[in-house]
Write a protein that holds these residues in place. Structure first.
Motif, mmCIF file in Angstrom:
data_model
loop_
_atom_site.group_PDB
_atom_site.id
_atom_site.type_symbol
_atom_site.label_atom_id
_atom_site.label_comp_id
_atom_site.label_asym_id
_atom_site.label_seq_id
_atom_site.Cartn_x
_atom_site.Cartn_y
_atom_site.Cartn_z
ATOM 1 N N LEU A 8 117.423 47.515 53.191
ATOM 2 C CA LEU A 8 118.006 48.862 53.096
ATOM 3 C C LEU A 8 116.947 49.913 53.379
ATOM 4 O O LEU A 8 117.165 50.845 54.168
ATOM 5 N N VAL A 9 115.781 49.740 52.754
ATOM 6 C CA VAL A 9 114.694 50.712 52.936
ATOM 7 C C VAL A 9 114.315 50.790 54.409
ATOM 8 O O VAL A 9 114.151 51.881 54.973
ATOM 9 N N ASP A 10 114.232 49.632 55.046
ATOM 10 C CA ASP A 10 113.798 49.590 56.444
ATOM 11 C C ASP A 10 114.853 50.135 57.402
ATOM 12 O O ASP A 10 114.530 50.583 58.497
ATOM 13 N N ALA A 11 116.090 50.053 56.980
ATOM 14 C CA ALA A 11 117.171 50.484 57.880
ATOM 15 C C ALA A 11 117.305 52.006 57.938
ATOM 16 O O ALA A 11 118.007 52.530 58.786
ATOM 17 N N LEU A 12 116.623 52.675 57.039
ATOM 18 C CA LEU A 12 116.755 54.135 56.968
ATOM 19 C C LEU A 12 115.390 54.796 57.128
ATOM 20 O O LEU A 12 114.360 54.178 56.852
ATOM 21 N N PRO A 13 115.360 56.062 57.556
ATOM 22 C CA PRO A 13 114.072 56.732 57.757
ATOM 23 C C PRO A 13 113.266 56.821 56.466
ATOM 24 O O PRO A 13 113.836 56.794 55.358
ATOM 25 N N ALA A 14 111.974 56.952 56.613
ATOM 26 C CA ALA A 14 111.068 57.061 55.460
ATOM 27 C C ALA A 14 111.500 58.200 54.556
ATOM 28 O O ALA A 14 111.865 59.275 55.024
ATOM 29 N N GLY A 15 111.496 57.941 53.277
ATOM 30 C CA GLY A 15 111.823 58.997 52.314
ATOM 31 C C GLY A 15 113.285 59.066 51.944
ATOM 32 O O GLY A 15 113.652 59.727 50.981
ATOM 33 N N VAL A 16 114.131 58.394 52.714
ATOM 34 C CA VAL A 16 115.563 58.439 52.399
ATOM 35 C C VAL A 16 115.866 57.597 51.164
ATOM 36 O O VAL A 16 116.606 58.031 50.278
ATOM 37 N N VAL A 17 115.267 56.413 51.113
ATOM 38 C CA VAL A 17 115.545 55.530 49.971
ATOM 39 C C VAL A 17 114.450 55.664 48.924
ATOM 40 O O VAL A 17 113.266 55.528 49.223
ATOM 41 N N VAL A 18 114.862 55.948 47.702
ATOM 42 C CA VAL A 18 113.941 56.083 46.571
ATOM 43 C C VAL A 18 114.080 54.842 45.701
ATOM 44 O O VAL A 18 115.199 54.492 45.294
ATOM 45 N N THR A 19 112.962 54.174 45.420
ATOM 46 C CA THR A 19 113.030 52.997 44.544
ATOM 47 C C THR A 19 112.090 53.114 43.351
ATOM 48 O O THR A 19 112.184 52.341 42.401
ATOM 49 N N ASP A 20 111.201 54.095 43.408
ATOM 50 C CA ASP A 20 110.259 54.289 42.309
ATOM 51 C C ASP A 20 111.014 54.681 41.033
ATOM 52 O O ASP A 20 111.756 55.667 41.019
ATOM 53 N N PRO A 21 110.836 53.909 39.941
ATOM 54 C CA PRO A 21 111.621 54.150 38.722
ATOM 55 C C PRO A 21 111.490 55.580 38.192
ATOM 56 O O PRO A 21 112.462 56.160 37.717
ATOM 57 N N ASP A 22 110.288 56.161 38.270
ATOM 58 C CA ASP A 22 110.117 57.536 37.779
ATOM 59 C C ASP A 22 110.952 58.510 38.600
ATOM 60 O O ASP A 22 111.638 59.381 38.067
ATOM 61 N N GLN A 23 110.896 58.335 39.908
ATOM 62 C CA GLN A 23 111.675 59.215 40.792
ATOM 63 C C GLN A 23 113.173 58.983 40.639
ATOM 64 O O GLN A 23 113.987 59.878 40.820
ATOM 65 N N LEU A 24 113.514 57.733 40.303
ATOM 66 C CA LEU A 24 114.935 57.379 40.156
ATOM 67 C C LEU A 24 115.565 58.003 38.924
ATOM 68 O O LEU A 24 116.782 58.182 38.869
ATOM 69 N N ASP A 25 114.726 58.335 37.955
ATOM 70 C CA ASP A 25 115.269 58.760 36.671
ATOM 71 C C ASP A 25 116.250 59.922 36.792
ATOM 72 O O ASP A 25 117.279 59.947 36.124
ATOM 73 N N LYS A 26 115.946 60.854 37.662
ATOM 74 C CA LYS A 26 116.828 62.032 37.756
ATOM 75 C C LYS A 26 118.165 61.716 38.430
ATOM 76 O O LYS A 26 119.065 62.557 38.465
ATOM 77 N N TYR A 27 118.293 60.525 38.974
ATOM 78 C CA TYR A 27 119.565 60.126 39.589
ATOM 79 C C TYR A 27 120.438 59.301 38.644
ATOM 80 O O TYR A 27 121.473 58.804 39.027
#
Lengths: 461, 461
Positions: free
Chosen positions: B14-33
């Motif tokens: 999934l990450v590779d199929a989309l441009p850089a920065g589109v997919v967030v997987t870092d747990p800290d960054q994910l928290d707000k979602y």
């Protein structure tokens, strides 16, 4: 499905399950249930017509139909223009003509109505409480409110006040297995669950049979001023339409071409300008200075676009006479021959191209195509006149019928703005929706009517 | 579904199929979602958030999710109040925050918008052309138009101008299998096929993901006059509401109770009457003599119902200050504790019973329940205040939350007028719809999302 598929004993089950007189099986009596106003020459021969008097009767009939895999064609007043109520051979017609109960609640401003009531009867009952049910198909005096719900009917006031779905708050629906459910209800705002009420409105009897509707009413429309303008060319008239709609939201903005004007004048003798290429009837129902402003804007737009004459009136009788002339157009043109009645709509800026393109089709096919339109929302009714006894002309009319829809689609338009797809337009529906939306629609149809007994042949292939 | 069900390699796809920065997987960054404004304590831990920049990105993400049977929770601005965007453990969050393109066409009076735009941005773009997009949730400055479509959002002007679905003419939707379809379009009237556009509006991301909407705009709202009235009892205020709505259609009719008045006054210091049991803010946007008439009717209705004070103003700034006070109520009451936010609605004549019943529930459960309401359409927002650190109080608040919905249902009301069912209210949905309509809804859900990957846990069990 043919008559032979259902035995006499099976049909007797249905007759016996309902009170005397509800089920009609006599072929002579059945004849009037075979066609709607689209007068489909391919109408089938139904087994029976069920003149249901209650939701319970509808359930009994649908359960019987489901058990024997018999088609059910719902029918209101039979004024449909797309063959949505064309009878199917071996099927039954489910007529709601006897379901005519109504209750108006002025405090919630709602009317709870059964489907067999005429639109005009609902309007009158609302008016008795100083309220208004806006949707107003030209046929409002003869069309049923159930048919209006089934087709999501429009009308003349829709340009400002919206269409049927905007006024349906709740429904009672008999599903394909005979269960009756209530969707929505007497609440002005309600987002609990999927918008099933809205899905059933406009589904033309293919998902269920509406046996009751809860309609939103609004305060009575204030008095309106009417502007009538005649134009030397259709181009001038369509330019005036766009000038008006880009400046204000009129309460009505109707169009008649020369053929329609003359057909109406033949019947009503009201002194319409037979030489005009087109006529607009526009209304403002704003009040006081706001009305004056809107009437001035509309008048100026017509004059600037080249109107040969404009007439403004605050007199309700005089204004209503012109609106009545516009409403009389379809029956008036019908005196000139059989009609193939279109209902194409386009985004407003494309209206001039649509009008011009229809003129070209009429010339190419050597046909008369009268054009009337709810111009303010881009919804037109080209009326293709032909003589069914003239085979070549009939063939040309049928070709033109398709060409007009194809033209609308090239202009990002719709094959039907308010009449419904029915049986007459279904061949063009995939061209508008595309294969994926057709497939999506079919998935819903199959989920709700797995046996395919509800109005087969309408909308879907 | 747990994180272990999707391998690292699969997520990398999934990450590779989309441009850089589109997919967030870092747990800290994910928290707000993980949560929307409903702040669901049971929010799950998503695998990733996809910040799609185009319909194409949404399709890629949904196709990936379908292939791996991964839940997709769509998310706009995260201001939902029913937990419709609560993240699901092992699922992905599909955020539309980066999809912000917009085109306003003044001639067709439409805006074609991507879902990540804020409601206020759409309004502003329309206003630049002298046009108006009416739906106005109190949160219009921070909520996304995509979320508005997903919930069929309402607001303050709906009492006269309708809700989101009344303004949605077309949608682009990514289906559960990743296909993108266009429903409806730039036509004011269009009844070709089933009303799929209307079905998707309000479906809370359970049937598809809206990636574009074509919205109807109308001419700018004329200037309005504002009436503010204070009442010694809530009964007097609800009596005034019914007196107003049975006489005219106001452009706004908002209610605040004493708790809300005081909470707002604590923040805004605008001199609201802290002793008043209730306050109404009503508006007329009719013009000239018609406005005078409506303002007189509303003022007389308030006085006759026992208002202690009324204030009428034509000054836009002064009027807007009172409307802003009403809009500030939720965040103001939120300062007093955590909130369980209700959205129940009833038929208008039942409003007095609803208000009284809520007072009884608050007393019985020894809780503060502040009440604000879009009173003119019977849609109320009881705000149950509690301290999450107080276990007993939290339990009482949760009980009251259900009791308020049960009360609304006994009054023929709805559990949600405009916020949506989401996850917080779904346990009460069968109580409103009944088993047959639930089953009907589920048939549609399964037909459109057979794998059940779209927003699982919202609306449906």
């Amino acid at each position: 499905m043919t008559v032979e598929d259902v035995t006499i004993a099976e049909l007797a089950e249905l007759v016996d399950a309902l009170p005397a007189g509800v089920v009609v099986t006599d072929p002579d009596q059945l004849d009037k249930y075979r066609r709607d106003r689209a007068a489909d020459p391919l109408a089938g021969q139904p087994l029976a017509a069920v003149r249901a008097e209650s939701t319970d009767h509808v359930q009994i009939a649908v359960r019987w139909a489901a058990r024997h895999r018999v088609a059910v064609v719902p029918r209101g007043a039979g004024t449909g223009l797309s063959g949505g109520s064309t009878a199917v051979t071996g099927g039954i017609v489910l007529s709601t003509e006897r379901m005519r109960a109504m209750r108006v609640d002025p405090l919630t401003r709602m009317a709870v109505v059964q489907p067999g009531l005429l639109n005009a009867e609902v309007k009158a009952a609302a008016a008795a409480h100083g309220l208004w049910y806006p949707p107003d198909p030209s046929s409002f005096e003869i069309c049923s409110i159930g048919g209006n719900v089934a087709t999501n009917a429009g009308g003349l006031c829709c340009v400002k006040y919206g269409v049927t779905t905007d006024y349906v708050l709740g429904l009672q629906v008999v599903l394909a297995d005979g269960r009756a459910v209530r969707l929505g209800g007497p609440r002005l705002k309600d987002v609990a669950g999927l918008s099933l009420t809205k899905l059933f409105v406009g589904s033309e009897g293919t998902l269920g049979i509406v046996t009751e509707a809860t309609l939103r009413l609004i305060p009575a429309q204030p008095p309106s001023s009417t502007l009538v303008a005649t134009f030397p060319t259709t181009e001038a008239a369509t330019a005036a339409i766009l000038a008006i709609t880009s400046a204000i939201r009129p309460a009505m903005l109707e169009y008649m071409d020369q053929t329609s004007i003359n057909a109406v004048e033949d019947v009503l003798h009201m002194g319409l300008d037979r030489g005009a290429a087109a006529l607009l009837v526009a209304r403002s129902d704003s009040q006081h200075l706001a009305a004056e402003r809107e009437m001035t804007i509309m008048n100026d737009a017509c004059v600037a676009s080249g109107a040969t004459e404009t007439l403004a009136t605050d007199d309700p009788g005089e204004g209503e006479a012109f609106v009545a002339a516009r409403r009389a157009a379809i029956p008036a043109v019908e005196r000139r021959g059989a009609l193939l009645l279109e209902d194409v709509g386009v985004p407003l800026p494309r209206l001039p191209q649509l009008v011009q393109g229809i003129e070209t089709i009429a010339a190419d096919r050597a046909l008369t195509i009268a054009l009337i339109a709810h111009a303010g929302d881009g919804n037109t009714h080209p009326l293709i006149v032909f003589d069914p006894a003239d085979e070549d002309m009939t063939r040309r009319a049928e070709l033109a019928f398709g060409e007009v829809m194809d033209l609308a689609l090239t202009l990002d338009g719709t094959i039907t703005g308010e009449h419904g797809v029915g049986r007459l337009k279904k061949a063009w529906l995939p061209g508008q929706l595309g294969p994926e939306v057709m497939e999506l629609s079919l998935r819903i149809k199959r989920a709700l009517d797995p046996l395919g007994i509800l109005n087969p042949g309408a909308i879907f292939p």
